[in-house]
Design a protein around this motif. Sequence first.
Motif, PDB file in Angstrom:
ATOM      1  N   GLN A  11       0.851  -1.241   0.073  1.00  0.00           N
ATOM      2  CA  GLN A  11      -0.003  -0.068  -0.015  1.00  0.00           C
ATOM      3  C   GLN A  11       0.746   1.197  -0.028  1.00  0.00           C
ATOM      4  O   GLN A  11       0.533   2.195  -0.675  1.00  0.00           O
ATOM      5  CB  GLN A  11      -0.857   0.058   1.205  1.00  0.00           C
ATOM      6  CG  GLN A  11      -1.766   1.306   1.292  1.00  0.00           C
ATOM      7  CD  GLN A  11      -2.999   0.932   2.291  1.00  0.00           C
ATOM      8  OE1 GLN A  11      -2.737  -0.034   3.049  1.00  0.00           O
ATOM      9  NE2 GLN A  11      -3.859   1.847   2.134  1.00  0.00           N
ATOM     10  N   SER A  12       1.890   1.310   0.859  1.00  0.00           N
ATOM     11  CA  SER A  12       3.100   2.311   0.977  1.00  0.00           C
ATOM     12  C   SER A  12       3.551   2.620  -0.670  1.00  0.00           C
ATOM     13  O   SER A  12       3.450   3.505  -1.043  1.00  0.00           O
ATOM     14  CB  SER A  12       3.952   1.951   1.878  1.00  0.00           C
ATOM     15  OG  SER A  12       5.098   2.997   1.736  1.00  0.00           O
ATOM     16  N   GLU A  13       4.040   1.455  -1.148  1.00  0.00           N
ATOM     17  CA  GLU A  13       4.636   1.773  -2.573  1.00  0.00           C
ATOM     18  C   GLU A  13       3.567   2.166  -3.719  1.00  0.00           C
ATOM     19  O   GLU A  13       3.935   3.012  -4.264  1.00  0.00           O
ATOM     20  CB  GLU A  13       5.185   0.418  -2.931  1.00  0.00           C
ATOM     21  CG  GLU A  13       6.359  -0.215  -2.257  1.00  0.00           C
ATOM     22  CD  GLU A  13       7.611   0.879  -2.443  1.00  0.00           C
ATOM     23  OE1 GLU A  13       7.943   1.382  -3.684  1.00  0.00           O
ATOM     24  OE2 GLU A  13       8.115   1.395  -1.285  1.00  0.00           O
ATOM     25  N   MET A  14       2.248   1.803  -3.566  1.00  0.00           N
ATOM     26  CA  MET A  14       1.342   2.200  -4.176  1.00  0.00           C
ATOM     27  C   MET A  14       0.910   3.506  -4.301  1.00  0.00           C
ATOM     28  O   MET A  14       0.825   4.325  -5.117  1.00  0.00           O
ATOM     29  CB  MET A  14      -0.026   1.200  -4.326  1.00  0.00           C
ATOM     30  CG  MET A  14       0.313  -0.191  -4.818  1.00  0.00           C
ATOM     31  SD  MET A  14      -1.203  -1.176  -4.587  1.00  0.00           S
ATOM     32  CE  MET A  14      -0.711  -2.585  -5.681  1.00  0.00           C
ATOM     33  N   GLN A  15       0.901   4.274  -2.704  1.00  0.00           N
ATOM     34  CA  GLN A  15       0.559   5.457  -2.571  1.00  0.00           C
ATOM     35  C   GLN A  15       1.749   6.359  -3.120  1.00  0.00           C
ATOM     36  O   GLN A  15       1.443   7.335  -3.668  1.00  0.00           O
ATOM     37  CB  GLN A  15       0.664   5.561  -1.028  1.00  0.00           C
ATOM     38  CG  GLN A  15      -0.059   6.988  -0.720  1.00  0.00           C
ATOM     39  CD  GLN A  15      -1.211   7.327  -1.047  1.00  0.00           C
ATOM     40  OE1 GLN A  15      -2.359   6.472  -1.233  1.00  0.00           O
ATOM     41  NE2 GLN A  15      -1.320   8.327  -1.953  1.00  0.00           N
ATOM     42  N   LYS A  16       3.089   5.976  -3.002  1.00  0.00           N
ATOM     43  CA  LYS A  16       4.187   6.916  -3.585  1.00  0.00           C
ATOM     44  C   LYS A  16       3.774   6.931  -4.973  1.00  0.00           C
ATOM     45  O   LYS A  16       3.956   8.062  -5.706  1.00  0.00           O
ATOM     46  CB  LYS A  16       5.355   6.090  -3.392  1.00  0.00           C
ATOM     47  CG  LYS A  16       6.038   6.071  -2.078  1.00  0.00           C
ATOM     48  CD  LYS A  16       7.369   5.525  -1.933  1.00  0.00           C
ATOM     49  CE  LYS A  16       7.635   5.230  -0.187  1.00  0.00           C
ATOM     50  NZ  LYS A  16       8.769   4.337  -0.221  1.00  0.00           N
ATOM     51  N   ALA A  17       3.685   5.733  -5.827  1.00  0.00           N
ATOM     52  CA  ALA A  17       3.370   5.745  -7.478  1.00  0.00           C
ATOM     53  C   ALA A  17       2.140   6.899  -7.447  1.00  0.00           C
ATOM     54  O   ALA A  17       2.229   7.543  -8.439  1.00  0.00           O
ATOM     55  CB  ALA A  17       3.114   4.423  -7.835  1.00  0.00           C
ATOM     56  N   LEU A  18       1.237   6.690  -6.769  1.00  0.00           N
ATOM     57  CA  LEU A  18       0.024   7.515  -6.906  1.00  0.00           C
ATOM     58  C   LEU A  18       0.418   9.199  -6.820  1.00  0.00           C
ATOM     59  O   LEU A  18       0.146  10.015  -7.440  1.00  0.00           O
ATOM     60  CB  LEU A  18      -1.373   7.333  -6.119  1.00  0.00           C
ATOM     61  CG  LEU A  18      -2.269   8.247  -6.337  1.00  0.00           C
ATOM     62  CD1 LEU A  18      -3.113   8.276  -7.410  1.00  0.00           C
ATOM     63  CD2 LEU A  18      -3.258   7.954  -4.800  1.00  0.00           C
ATOM     64  N   ASP A  19       0.908   9.347  -5.579  1.00  0.00           N
ATOM     65  CA  ASP A  19       1.336  10.626  -5.294  1.00  0.00           C
ATOM     66  C   ASP A  19       2.358  11.356  -6.252  1.00  0.00           C
ATOM     67  O   ASP A  19       2.315  12.417  -6.787  1.00  0.00           O
ATOM     68  CB  ASP A  19       2.143  10.834  -3.982  1.00  0.00           C
ATOM     69  CG  ASP A  19       1.358  10.473  -2.608  1.00  0.00           C
ATOM     70  OD1 ASP A  19       0.045  10.487  -2.863  1.00  0.00           O
ATOM     71  OD2 ASP A  19       1.700  10.026  -1.695  1.00  0.00           O
ATOM     72  N   HIS A  20       3.408  10.672  -6.645  1.00  0.00           N
ATOM     73  CA  HIS A  20       4.377  10.997  -7.809  1.00  0.00           C
ATOM     74  C   HIS A  20       3.403  11.263  -8.977  1.00  0.00           C
ATOM     75  O   HIS A  20       3.811  12.367  -9.900  1.00  0.00           O
ATOM     76  CB  HIS A  20       5.438   9.601  -8.152  1.00  0.00           C
ATOM     77  CG  HIS A  20       6.252  10.108  -9.271  1.00  0.00           C
ATOM     78  ND1 HIS A  20       7.150  11.187  -8.936  1.00  0.00           N
ATOM     79  CD2 HIS A  20       6.334   9.748 -10.706  1.00  0.00           C
ATOM     80  CE1 HIS A  20       8.134  11.290 -10.288  1.00  0.00           C
ATOM     81  NE2 HIS A  20       7.456  10.554 -11.131  1.00  0.00           N
ATOM     82  N   THR A  21       2.583  10.524  -9.570  1.00  0.00           N
ATOM     83  CA  THR A  21       1.716  10.914 -10.440  1.00  0.00           C
ATOM     84  C   THR A  21       1.029  12.179 -10.437  1.00  0.00           C
ATOM     85  O   THR A  21       0.838  12.912 -11.523  1.00  0.00           O
ATOM     86  CB  THR A  21       0.690   9.466 -10.978  1.00  0.00           C
ATOM     87  OG1 THR A  21       1.282   8.408 -11.114  1.00  0.00           O
ATOM     88  CG2 THR A  21      -0.096   9.858 -12.416  1.00  0.00           C
ATOM     89  N   LEU A  22       0.345  12.350  -9.375  1.00  0.00           N
ATOM     90  CA  LEU A  22      -0.368  13.386  -9.253  1.00  0.00           C
ATOM     91  C   LEU A  22       0.407  14.642  -9.218  1.00  0.00           C
ATOM     92  O   LEU A  22       0.273  15.748  -9.732  1.00  0.00           O
ATOM     93  CB  LEU A  22      -1.201  13.424  -7.841  1.00  0.00           C
ATOM     94  CG  LEU A  22      -2.396  12.550  -7.868  1.00  0.00           C
ATOM     95  CD1 LEU A  22      -2.801  12.247  -6.238  1.00  0.00           C
ATOM     96  CD2 LEU A  22      -3.319  12.392  -8.861  1.00  0.00           C
TER      97      LEU A  22
END
Length: 186
Positions: A11-22
């Motif tokens: 979940q932490s890794e996926m959140q990082k990917a989402l935050d980076h994309t945003l």
Amino acid sequence: MTPEAILKNTQSEMQKALDHTLHEFSTIHTGKASPAMVENVTVEVYGSNMRLMEVAAITTPDSRTISIQPWDKGALKPTEKAIQTAGLGLNPIIRGNTIICPLPELSGERRKEMVKMASSLCENGRVGIRAARQEAMTALKQASKDKEISEDEQKRGEKEVQTLTDDFVKKIDQSFKDKEAELLKV
């Protein structure tokens, strides 16, 4: 490693990917000025490359202008050059100790180019999420193989990872749709 720990890490890794994309989406401008549009432009000063936000104060005096005030007068020309060569479509103007970047009106063609850029960033985000998913699935299989968890726990963990993946992909897709609507709105 427990399934809970694997899930938390995923979940932490996926959140990082989402935050980076945003964050990447925020750098694509829609005709509304934002410091995020230029803060990561690389400026060659003091014999090294630095991000613009590290060498200058960036403000938006109005919705169509970005104002950049380098902390050192010697960084004025290199900053202007860096903005010109960054491919942002901005034409910086030096006024005293400040660089003014008026945002040009967006043509229909330029808007479509920006949607393509956003689409590409969206796909990169999805790739990051899928990579985190793959890592989690591998970790679950390995834990099951090493008899750290049961086969039932592995299957349950895989379902939870897939649910997490679907949720994050939906968030990225929704963000892309919002950005696309924002870019195409005249």
